[in-house]
Design a protein around this motif. Structure first.
Motif, PDB file in Angstrom:
ATOM      1  N   GLU A   1       0.829  -1.203   0.000  1.00  0.00           N
ATOM      2  CA  GLU A   1       0.000   0.000   0.000  1.00  0.00           C
ATOM      3  C   GLU A   1       0.870   1.262   0.000  1.00  0.00           C
ATOM      4  O   GLU A   1       0.557   2.240  -0.698  1.00  0.00           O
TER       5      GLU A   1
ATOM      6  N   ASP B   1       0.937   3.980  -2.955  1.00  0.00           N
ATOM      7  CA  ASP B   1       0.665   5.391  -2.685  1.00  0.00           C
ATOM      8  C   ASP B   1       1.781   6.274  -3.221  1.00  0.00           C
ATOM      9  O   ASP B   1       1.524   7.339  -3.804  1.00  0.00           O
TER      10      ASP B   1
ATOM     11  N   SER C   1       1.291   8.970  -6.223  1.00  0.00           N
ATOM     12  CA  SER C   1       1.581  10.366  -5.904  1.00  0.00           C
ATOM     13  C   SER C   1       2.596  10.956  -6.873  1.00  0.00           C
ATOM     14  O   SER C   1       2.487  12.119  -7.270  1.00  0.00           O
TER      15      SER C   1
ATOM     16  N   ARG D   1      -7.971   9.708  -6.663  1.00  0.00           N
ATOM     17  CA  ARG D   1      -7.273  10.029  -5.422  1.00  0.00           C
ATOM     18  C   ARG D   1      -8.109  10.930  -4.516  1.00  0.00           C
ATOM     19  O   ARG D   1      -7.608  11.480  -3.553  1.00  0.00           O
TER      20      ARG D   1
END
Length: 764
Positions: A341, A345, A349, A359
């Motif tokens: 995870e 992320d 990003s 998002r």
């Protein structure tokens, strides 16, 4: 009445997962009791047991909420009262409040432990399925149970000091109550043996309470009061407080043992199936991540029991199996999910411009996983599980491996490392890969495979491959006077290509491509030197590197050490040679191609220096045109620097040995004089026309002056670039001078040999 009693007690946990059903025991072991119960009564008991489970499942969530409030409030009371110092005027009151809080903690632990054990064991014994909600609730109760234990343990020093004072106070209260009863017995003048026994028992209880509060003494007090309470020696309002004091005395005297017994969670070994569900819940509710310490503390309670296992040759096998099972579940349901995870992320990003996923936290929710990284290491068996270090190692390993596979992605992974530090506080390790990949995302090997495309599109910057000049705003009106300008204009009469390029334009492009190739060579060599210097920076002196293999042999160390020293010497030798060799790589390129360029079949190039002036005019016009496009919407062909042309001209002039011939033209000085002359003429004309106040004419003159200034500036930049490029190819020496220099070096080497021979002869 008998059946009602059995219904009120559905089951009793004896130890771990061993549960005792009263009705089953009585039917199987006590035939007389079985006759008292008919089938309907037995069925009623079983039905009531099922009803109890159903009601317990429905009320578990409420029970958790209630006990959560109770236990947290109790923990705050513990911290509050134990932080205060005893006051002499309120000593009895402080001790009484501490006693009540200690007893309250034990009672909470007993109630919570009973709920957990009874519920879990009944579900298992009756083979009933348990919902995830019930599992989560029971695990929360386990956490509360261990929270009670940890509170006592955390303040164990203060608790131990308080226990001794509280027991003395309780003993004093009990002695006062017994003393009053003893006076009442003595005041009665009637003599009887029963009254004497009562008095003797009271005296015995007093003597037992006058010493340390051991288990044996408290047992004697309990037995003595069984006799001493006869004949109504205690009033009703006196007996109950005495019994309460003695009960408190039992709990306080055995406080440590009682806390350990009630908070023991060894039964979880038989209910390990709840652990994955618990971890999923912790992962989904990362805000309460710290509670995981309590669960691992509960899981450790199974270890003492396993140390006494007799069904295996060694209990170590059982411990290893248990350890392995728990860690596999922990990795699968929390650590691995957390790593994936966090990586996901970071990727999303960094690549937000690609819009790979939604998002929006209001739509997909938001989970702050950073709470896991503030946890202290979790102790389990002989290891500490550091979640932050585990995730950091995973990301370091993943980013390093993926960078080695796709070197052009190194900047992306570097950005992800920085983001991991900023967002999650992870201290990432710099991979130092790669050291020779272009920042623009081009891979060196990919460039080599398509070198012909690279040199035609790459715009080399002589001063710094990654630094740009300040942008310019330009206005154009081409100046076409003088011989070079006339040559540049006349060459177009020979024909142009479909895209509007003349033969001189194509020649300029060819020279620029040659210069770009030279720039690429310089860039690769700079990267190589940077890599070598980074690798060898720990060697203190490159001129004096010791031979480690010889030193190891002198010390008489093992063969493995000698081989290692030999490998080290080899590595240091390679690094030293790589950092020193090839410093004159441009000279090597000149030496290889110069004979071919100067051969008889290329005599048509003997006047190459004569075409350089019109080439510079063509280049200046091209450069100004490219810079103008920077301010336009259509930036096709826009550029702010192209030093490949200067490198190419410097290289070809060196190959043809025509630096002196080109310098004899004094081209750049002539250009400088020409433009300054024209600019002075414009200034004079402006002064003359200023009196007439013709604004249009003045604007035209201003534009002319600015145009001349732009051209002069471009020629100056080209001159500086060409002068810098000539330094790389040693433009200060002609071919004849370089040949003579080589001969001089050869003679010097021979002379040194002769001197050495003479020294040897003199020594002999």
């Amino acid at each position: 009445m008998f059946v009602c009693s059995l219904i009120q007690v559905p089951a009793v946990t004896l130890t771990a997962n061993i549960i005792w059903f009263p009705d089953t025991f009585l039917v199987n072991k006590v035939p007389a009791a079985a006759k008292l119960m008919d089938k309907k009564s037995l069925q009623a008991i079983r039905t009531q047991r099922d009803t109890y489970l159903q009601q317990r499942a429905q009320t578990l969530t409420k029970d958790v909420q209630s006990y959560y409030v109770f236990v947290t409030s109790w923990m705050m009371k513990m911290e509050s009262i134990l932080c205060k110092d005893h006051k002499s005027d309120k000593l009895a009151e402080d001790l009484n409040s501490r006693c009540n809080v200690f007893v309250q903690g034990i009672l909470y632990a007993y109630s919570i432990s009973t709920i957990i054990k009874t519920t879990m064991n009944m579900y298992m014994s009756m083979q009933r399925p348990m919902t995830k909600t019930s599992v989560k609730a029971l695990c929360r109760l386990v956490e509360l149970l261990k929270a009670v234990e940890h509170t006592f343990h955390r303040r164990s020093m203060v608790v131990a000091d308080s226990v001794s004072h509280i027991t003395q106070q309780l003993q004093s209260q009990a002695l006062n109550a017994i003393g009053n009863a003893k006076k009442r017995v003595i005041s009665d003048k009637k003599y009887s043996e029963q009254r004497l026994d009562v008095l003797s028992s009271l005296v015995l209880a007093e003597n037992a309470l006058s010493g340390p509060s051991t288990k044996e003494r408290r047992l004697v007090v309990s037995l003595a009061l069984c006799v001493g309470t006869q004949l109504k020696t205690f009033k009703d309002e006196e007996l109950f407080p005495l019994q309460l004091v003695l009960k408190k005395l039992d709990l306080i005297s055995e406080l440590r043992e009682r806390v350990k017994l009630q908070c023991d969670c060894c039964f979880l070994y038989w209910h390990r199936a709840v652990f994955p569900i618990y971890l999923d819940d912790v992962y989904d509710n990362a805000v309460d991540a710290a509670r995981i310490h309590y669960m691992f503390s509960a899981l450790r309670d199974s270890v003492p029991s396993m140390l006494h296992a007799k069904h295996m040759e060694s209990c170590d096998q059982l411990l290893e199996s248990y350890d392995k099972e728990i860690m596999e579940v922990f990795n699968e349901h929390l650590l691995d999910k957390l790593c994936k995870e966090i990586e996901k992320d970071l990727r999303l990003s960094v690549h937000t411009h690609l819009k790979l996923d939604d998002r929006n936290p209001f739509k997909v929710g938001m989970k702050d996983l950073a709470h896991f990284f503030s946890l202290k290491p979790i102790r389990f068996f002989n290891r500490f599980i550091h979640i932050k270090a585990y995730v950091t190692h995973y990301l370091d390993k993943t980013f390093y491996n993926l960078t080695t596979v796709a070197l052009h992605d190194w900047a992306t992974y570097s950005e992800m490392r920085n983001l991991a530090t900023q967002r999650y506080g992870l201290t990432m390790t710099e991979a130092h890969l790669p050291s020779q990949t272009l920042e623009q995302g081009l891979d060196v090997l990919e460039i080599m495979r398509n070198i012909h495309v690279f040199v035609s599109r790459y715009l080399y910057n002589l001063n710094n491959q990654g630094t740009v000049f300040t942008g310019y705003c330009f206005l154009l009106d081409l100046h076409r006077e003088g011989k070079a300008e006339k040559f540049n204009r006349g060459i177009r009469k020979l024909g142009i290509t479909p895209d509007g390029q003349s033969y001189l334009d194509q020649f300029r492009q060819l020279i620029s491509q040659i210069g770009n190739a030279m720039g690429y060579v310089r860039m690769i060599r700079s990267g190589g030197l940077h890599c070598c210097s980074s690798a060898i920076r720990f060697v203190p002196d490159l001129e004096d590197i010791v031979n480690f293999e010889e030193l190891v042999k002198e010390e008489g160390l093992s063969e493995e050490t000698q081989r290692a020293a030999s490998v080290l010497d080899s590595v240091l030798g390679d690094l030293t040679s790589n950092s020193a060799e090839g410093t004159e790589y441009f000279k090597m390129l000149v030496a290889v191609f110069a004979p071919e360029f100067r051969s008889a079949k290329n005599m048509h190039l003997r006047n190459f220096y004569m075409i350089v002036p019109p080439l510079t005019v063509n280049f200046v016009e091209h450069s100004i045109s490219c810079k103008e496009k920077l301010n336009k919407k259509n930036k096709s062909g826009a550029a702010f620097t192209d030093d490949g042309f200067a490198m190419g001209v410097a290289y070809i002039l060196k190959l043809l040995d025509q630096y002196l011939e080109f310098d004899s033209l004094h081209w750049f000085q002539a250009v400088r004089d020409k433009y300054k002359k024209e600019m002075n003429a414009v200034v004079k004309e402006q002064n003359v026309q200023s009196a007439s106040q013709d604004e249009k004419l003045l604007q035209t003159m201003n534009l002319t002056q600015k145009r001349l200034d732009i051209y002069l500036q471009e020629f100056e930049l080209l001159y500086f670039s060409l002068s810098s490029a000539r330094i790389f190819f040693r433009a200060d020496k002609t071919a004849a001078e370089e040949t003579q220099e080589k001969k001089d070096k050869g003679n010097l080497f021979q002379g040194s040999v002769s001197i050495n021979e003479a020294a040897t002869f003199i020594g002999q």
